[in-house]
Design a protein around this motif. Structure first.
Motif, short mmCIF file in Angstrom:
data_model
loop_
_atom_site.label_atom_id
_atom_site.label_comp_id
_atom_site.label_asym_id
_atom_site.label_seq_id
_atom_site.Cartn_x
_atom_site.Cartn_y
_atom_site.Cartn_z
N GLY A 62 0.78 -1.23 0.00
CA GLY A 62 0.00 0.00 0.00
C GLY A 62 0.82 1.28 0.00
O GLY A 62 0.31 2.35 0.36
N VAL A 63 2.08 1.20 -0.42
CA VAL A 63 2.97 2.36 -0.45
C VAL A 63 3.19 2.78 -1.90
O VAL A 63 3.29 1.93 -2.80
N VAL A 64 3.26 4.09 -2.15
CA VAL A 64 3.44 4.60 -3.51
C VAL A 64 4.91 4.89 -3.77
O VAL A 64 5.70 5.08 -2.84
N VAL A 65 5.26 4.96 -5.07
CA VAL A 65 6.67 5.08 -5.45
C VAL A 65 6.87 6.19 -6.47
O VAL A 65 6.11 6.32 -7.43
N GLU A 66 7.93 6.96 -6.26
CA GLU A 66 8.39 7.98 -7.20
C GLU A 66 9.68 7.50 -7.85
O GLU A 66 10.58 7.03 -7.16
N GLY A 67 9.74 7.58 -9.18
CA GLY A 67 10.97 7.25 -9.89
C GLY A 67 11.58 8.50 -10.47
O GLY A 67 11.03 9.60 -10.34
N GLU A 68 12.73 8.35 -11.13
CA GLU A 68 13.39 9.52 -11.71
C GLU A 68 14.04 9.18 -13.05
O GLU A 68 14.68 8.13 -13.19
N LEU A 69 13.87 10.09 -14.00
CA LEU A 69 14.55 10.04 -15.29
C LEU A 69 15.25 11.38 -15.52
O LEU A 69 14.64 12.43 -15.36
N GLY A 70 16.52 11.32 -15.91
CA GLY A 70 17.32 12.53 -16.03
C GLY A 70 18.03 12.80 -14.72
O GLY A 70 17.61 12.30 -13.66
N GLN A 71 19.11 13.58 -14.77
CA GLN A 71 19.89 13.86 -13.56
C GLN A 71 20.07 15.34 -13.34
O GLN A 71 20.47 16.08 -14.25
N LEU A 72 19.79 15.79 -12.12
CA LEU A 72 20.00 17.18 -11.74
C LEU A 72 21.43 17.36 -11.26
O LEU A 72 21.97 16.51 -10.56
N ALA A 73 22.03 18.47 -11.64
CA ALA A 73 23.34 18.82 -11.09
C ALA A 73 23.17 19.34 -9.67
O ALA A 73 22.08 19.69 -9.24
N GLY A 74 24.28 19.37 -8.92
CA GLY A 74 24.26 19.96 -7.59
C GLY A 74 24.59 18.97 -6.50
O GLY A 74 24.74 17.77 -6.74
N ILE A 75 24.69 19.51 -5.28
CA ILE A 75 25.04 18.71 -4.11
C ILE A 75 24.00 18.92 -3.02
O ILE A 75 23.66 20.05 -2.68
N THR B 154 16.21 22.55 -12.91
CA THR B 154 16.42 22.79 -11.49
C THR B 154 17.74 22.14 -11.08
O THR B 154 18.34 21.37 -11.82
N SER B 155 18.18 22.44 -9.85
CA SER B 155 19.48 21.94 -9.39
C SER B 155 19.48 21.83 -7.88
O SER B 155 18.90 22.67 -7.19
N HIS B 156 20.15 20.81 -7.36
CA HIS B 156 20.21 20.63 -5.90
C HIS B 156 21.13 21.65 -5.26
O HIS B 156 22.13 22.08 -5.85
N GLY B 157 20.80 22.02 -4.02
CA GLY B 157 21.66 22.89 -3.25
C GLY B 157 21.35 24.37 -3.43
O GLY B 157 20.51 24.76 -4.26
N ALA B 158 22.04 25.22 -2.66
CA ALA B 158 21.82 26.67 -2.74
C ALA B 158 22.63 27.31 -3.86
O ALA B 158 22.27 28.36 -4.36
N PHE B 159 23.73 26.67 -4.25
CA PHE B 159 24.62 27.25 -5.26
C PHE B 159 24.31 26.60 -6.60
O PHE B 159 25.03 25.75 -7.10
N LYS B 160 23.19 27.02 -7.20
CA LYS B 160 22.66 26.32 -8.36
C LYS B 160 23.27 26.75 -9.68
O LYS B 160 23.33 25.96 -10.62
N PHE B 161 23.71 27.99 -9.74
CA PHE B 161 24.15 28.53 -11.02
C PHE B 161 25.44 29.33 -10.84
O PHE B 161 25.72 29.86 -9.77
N LYS B 162 26.20 29.42 -11.90
CA LYS B 162 27.41 30.23 -11.89
C LYS B 162 27.03 31.70 -11.91
O LYS B 162 25.97 32.07 -12.43
N PRO B 163 27.89 32.58 -11.36
CA PRO B 163 27.61 34.02 -11.42
C PRO B 163 27.35 34.48 -12.85
O PRO B 163 28.10 34.15 -13.77
#
Length: 313
Positions: A128-141, A178-187
């Motif tokens: 009775g538990v639901v599942v999320e999958g993922e396709l593609g990879q986000l950059a970041g830490i 989108t990107s993980h973390g607070a430092f997502k993009f270069k200046p």
């Protein structure tokens, strides 16, 4: 009310043109701040736990804290595993009271991702538990997730139908900028979401819930507070909130928020300690951290997610 799955939540969100906030939790004050905000806004909410949070706070403590939040608020709350990297951690969370898990097989080949995701889906659905999958990879830490810009990749729309059909997943996390973390993009780099990819995925998977990871906006208000009180986050850049609201009005039914919570909580604690250097009672400085979490989450519910009032619909 008991913990719920995301199935009915997402169906209502898709039809209503809003998204549910999936907020990462690590301790009692963060859980309280999130759920107090959700209660005041009458909004459904997903509390999600990373592998790092399980190591830090321990599985049973987090489950019981979330169960306590259900008792306190009487809201529809789902407890979700964020970025489960293998079958074993997903199984442990399914067996241990979680109502939703994410299996992140995005680092594997397409076929290996399908095999791993289906294994988790089969086990979860029987319970009775639901599942999320993922396709593609986000950059970041973020916690145990660490993907370089070179290894990041957008989701390929031509793969989504086969992936969903062969795995049986209940929702799909995609990479559209989108990107993980607070430092997502270069200046100087302009944040941009690939709405063309999202539109094509929505066309190929009608009425199917899509998830955005790495969707913190990195509020300059909290960055400034931290900077004024001994920290430095000058080059932290997040996703513009108008882009997230647009995504929430489309197929995106779940938006993950973690870095914003960390910034808000840290800003509150830093500000309190700098203004009250003689204080050493955790209840005092953690209270301000909790209040900053609450204010942030209310803002997200109203202005980004669009799900205020949706708990009773």
């Amino acid at each position: 009310m008991a913990l719920v799955t995301t199935k009915e939540m997402f169906q209502k969100a898709y039809e209503g043109g809003y998204a549910i906030g999936a907020f990462n939790v690590n301790n009692m004050e963060i859980i309280q701040g999130i759920t107090e905000a959700a209660k005041e806004e009458n909004a459904p909410v997903i509390l999600q736990v990373s592998a790092g949070a399980r190591k830090y706070a321990k599985h049973n403590y987090l489950v019981k804290l979330v169960e306590a939040a259900v008792l306190e608020t009487d809201l529809p709350i789902a407890l979700h595993l964020d970025h489960g990297e293998d079958f074993e951690i997903c199984k442990a969370c399914i067996d241990g009271g979680f109502t939703s898990v994410m299996i992140d097989g995005s680092k594997h080949s397409f076929e290996d991702n399908i095999a791993l995701t289906k294994k988790v889906v089969d086990y979860a659905h029987e319970r009775g538990v639901v599942v999320e999958g993922e396709l593609g990879q986000l950059a970041g830490i973020e916690d145990d997730v660490n993907v370089s810009e070179e290894d990041a990749s957008f989701t390929k729309p031509e793969e989504v139908e086969e992936f969903v059909a062969r795995t049986g997943v209940d929702s799909l996390a995609i990479a559209i900028g989108t990107s993980h973390g607070a430092f997502k993009f270069k200046p100087g780099q302009k944040p941009e979401l690939r709405f063309d990819i999202l539109e094509e995925i929505q066309r190929r998977l009608p009425n199917f819930p899509i998830v955005l990871h790495g969707a913190s906006s990195v509020s300059q208000e909290y960055v400034n507070i931290i900077a004024q009180n001994g920290g430095k986050l000058d080059d932290a850049i997040g996703i513009p909130e108008d882009m997230l609201r647009k995504a929430a009005s489309m197929a995106v039914c779940k938006i993950n928020i973690d870095s914003d919570l960390r910034l808000a909580f840290t800003a509150g604690v830093r500000e309190h300690l700098m203004n009250n250097p003689a204080h050493f009672d955790p209840r005092q400085y953690l209270t301000q951290g909790r209040e900053y979490i609450k204010a942030l989450v209310k803002h997200k519910i109203v202005n980004v997610l669009g799900c205020s009032g949706a708990a009773s619909k």
